[in-house]
Design an enzyme around this catalytic site. Structure first.
Site, PDB file in Angstrom:
ATOM      1  CB  CYS A   1      40.832  42.754  42.963  1.00  0.00           C
ATOM      2  SG  CYS A   1      39.609  43.406  44.067  1.00  0.00           S
TER       3      CYS A   1
ATOM      4  NE  ARG B   1      44.112  44.953  50.805  1.00  0.00           N
ATOM      5  CZ  ARG B   1      43.418  45.277  49.721  1.00  0.00           C
ATOM      6  NH1 ARG B   1      42.391  44.576  49.354  1.00  0.00           N
ATOM      7  NH2 ARG B   1      43.794  46.316  48.991  1.00  0.00           N
TER       8      ARG B   1
HETATM    9  P1  RVP Z   1      47.606  44.832  40.683  1.00  0.00           P
HETATM   10  O1  RVP Z   1      48.799  45.743  40.616  1.00  0.00           O
HETATM   11  O2  RVP Z   1      46.637  45.041  39.557  1.00  0.00           O
HETATM   12  O3  RVP Z   1      47.996  43.407  40.820  1.00  0.00           O
HETATM   13  O4  RVP Z   1      46.809  45.220  41.988  1.00  0.00           O
HETATM   14  C1  RVP Z   1      47.377  45.183  43.266  1.00  0.00           C
HETATM   15  C2  RVP Z   1      46.384  45.736  44.275  1.00  0.00           C
HETATM   16  O5  RVP Z   1      45.225  44.871  44.335  1.00  0.00           O
HETATM   17  C3  RVP Z   1      46.870  45.774  45.698  1.00  0.00           C
HETATM   18  O6  RVP Z   1      47.722  46.841  45.980  1.00  0.00           O
HETATM   19  C4  RVP Z   1      45.561  45.844  46.472  1.00  0.00           C
HETATM   20  O7  RVP Z   1      45.043  47.159  46.540  1.00  0.00           O
HETATM   21  C5  RVP Z   1      44.626  45.025  45.621  1.00  0.00           C
HETATM   22  N1  RVP Z   1      44.394  43.680  46.179  1.00  0.00           N
HETATM   23  C6  RVP Z   1      45.218  42.887  46.892  1.00  0.00           C
HETATM   24  N2  RVP Z   1      44.568  41.736  47.176  1.00  0.00           N
HETATM   25  C7  RVP Z   1      43.369  41.857  46.623  1.00  0.00           C
HETATM   26  C8  RVP Z   1      42.299  40.883  46.673  1.00  0.00           C
HETATM   27  O8  RVP Z   1      42.463  39.754  47.116  1.00  0.00           O
HETATM   28  N3  RVP Z   1      41.126  41.261  46.207  1.00  0.00           N
HETATM   29  N4  RVP Z   1      43.269  43.039  46.004  1.00  0.00           N
END
Ligand code: RVP
Length: 500
Positions: free
Chosen positions: A319, A418
């Protein structure tokens, strides 16, 4: 004037747990990891509880029907991603609900007139050498024969030889009827020395295949997450645009719980969706909302009727929301504040709304910390993306296996819903990246190992359940020097020339 919060916000890596007194009863096998998934009134039991506090992220690169089955088998839950057509998401839910351990829907099927060349091409594509020959080439067509690699010799046969000329014909196959149990199927396999047993209905239509090689997987797991009809429990992500149609289709397919999938959930759009659900389905449909990072966001979603609230903005491994938009909060600080708001809400109303810590779990001990900080369960993306069961490709990079992992806000996923704030139906800019994560093997082995660490740490803290840990944990913020002290330091590692 703007409101300033002068305390920096922190994340999991800046905290440690301080051990508490542990009696001789505090042994890992006595730890109970059951946790509520949806809200419940004081003195009542939640309609759905998880047997382990883990859910898999609502992402294309993480949660499909295979992941959902593998995780439910261990006691957790997947939310099947919503950034696909309503039909294909509903189909994934149907597959999970229709899944019978050991009974595999055939994914390699040919018609009688297909050629040896077609068979070889399909084998390359699916990696499976057992194929069903059905009248229409579908997994549920009339079964005419089976092909395995023992049925042909590439060097001796012309590529245009028809499947019906070299398949093992139906008349020569041992098949089982639709009502056969797994135990009976296994007995037939042993008795007839088979590698694969086709299961057919009364009209000779193929229902599924049972493979000898899956025998070990046929044993049931006592902590698996199943509904009253012994089907795996599964969740689904929805958005705030096409929710009316999507919810109808997902419920019809058998989804047990829904979750509004949004990067930022303190918004009227979420209330509109929650109102729609309550108006049309009352409390029978369970639906979570989010994501929020403070008490105001929690209160809003709690009062709007959410069954659980998801916490976290910008902490996901893929993210880049914080960099792109400058919104978010350190995951630990967000979680601590929302947990407090949840407890206050419970005191006031007698309604307990579980909270889910979403994103940012890097080390196994972060799971225990998140639970100690008040999370009822976690949502993980990167963690699950590394396993065999995730839907993405395994690739070899410089001799090491990696799995692909991309964000929902990346150009690859284009999940604009989203990030939608009304307006154009498109992703205006990226909030996620496309990446690789080290391949880690099977979900079962990894979840088993991670949870054995969680159980051990809980014993160190003298806690045998998640509510006890939430109530009794002692947590300390640590300095950056202490973080260095926590790893190997001031030694030369034998398999590394670096001085630490
Ligand atoms: P991680 O477990 O740190 O990989 O995080 C997963 C979370 O990141 C997802 O459940 C969602 O809330 C968030 N996410 C998913 N896509 C993206 C993005 O493209 N920014 N973020």
């Amino acid at each position: 004037m703007a409101i300033y919060i002068n305390e920096p916000s922190h994340t999991f890596g800046e905290y440690l747990l301080i051990p508490g007194y542990s009696s001789v009863k505090c042994i890992p096998s006595n730890v109970d990891l059951t946790t509520p998934l949806v809200k419940f009134k004081k003195g009542e039991a939640p309609a759905i509880s998880l047997n382990i506090p883990m859910t898999s992220a609502i992402m294309q690169s993480v949660s499909d029907n295979n992941m959902a089955v593998a995780l439910a088998r261990e006691g957790g839950l997947s939310f099947i991603y919503g950034s696909q057509s309503i039909e294909s998401q509903a189909q994934m839910i149907t597959k999970v609900k229709g899944y019978r351990a050991g009974f595999v829907i055939s994914d390699s099927n040919v018609r009688p007139e297909s050629t040896l060349a077609d068979v070889l091409e399909l084998k390359d594509k699916t990696g499976h050498s057992t194929m069903a020959v059905t009248d229409d080439g579908s997994p549920t067509g009339r079964l005419l024969g089976i092909i395995t690699s023992r049925d042909y010799r590439i060097s001796r046969m012309a590529p245009d030889t028809r499947a019906e000329d070299f398949m093992t014909r139906f008349e020569d196959l041992v098949c089982a009827g639709e009502s056969t149990t797994l135990k009976e199927a296994n007995d037939i396999i042993w008795e007839h020395k088979l590698n694969c047993l086709p299961v057919i209905d009364n009209d000779q239509r193929l229902v599924s295949l049972v493979f000898r090689k899956d025998y070990n997987e046929h044993k049931t797991n006592e902590s698996e997450l199943i509904d009253g009809s012994k089907r795996y429990i599964v969740g689904a992500g929805i958005n705030t645009r096409d929710y009316e149609k999507r919810i109808t289709a997902l419920l019809k397919a058998g989804a047990d719980v829904l979750c509004i999938d949004s990067s930022e959930g303190y918004s009227e759009w979420q209330k509109i969706v929650l109102d729609h659900v309550r108006k049309n389905y009352g409390d029978t449909v369970k639906i979570g909302a989010g994501n929020v990072v403070d008490k105001d966001g929690f209160r809003f979603l709690a009062e709007a009727g959410a069954d659980f609230v998801k916490v976290g903005i910008g902490g996901g491994a893929i993210c880049i929301t914080r960099e792109q938009k400058g919104i978010g909060r350190g995951q630990a600080t967000a979680l601590i504040e929302v947990s407090k708001a949840r407890d206050e809400y419970y005191q006031e109303t007698g309604v307990y709304i579980p909270i889910c810590s979403d994103g940012g779990i890097v080390h196994d001990y972060h799971i225990t910390l998140a639970l100690a900080m008040g999370a009822d369960f976690l949502m993980l993306g990167r963690y699950f993306a590394r396993f065999d069961e995730s839907p993405t490709k395994k690739v070899n990079i410089n001799g090491s296996y990696m799995k692909e992992y991309w964000g929902e806000g990346s150009a690859r996923a284009r999940n604009w819903q989203r990030y939608d704030l009304g307006g154009d139906a498109r992703l205006s800019f990226e909030e996620g990246v496309d990446s690789l994560v080290p391949y880690a093997g099977s979900l079962k082995d990894n979840v088993g190992l991670s949870l054995s660490k969680v159980r051990s740490t809980m014993c160190n803290c003298g806690c045998l359940s998640i509510p006890e840990l939430q109530k009794n944990a002692k947590i300390t913020l640590i300095s950056s020097t202490s973080i260095v002290e926590g790893g190997a330091h001031d030694v030369v590692l034998k398999n590394d020339s670096k001085i630490l």
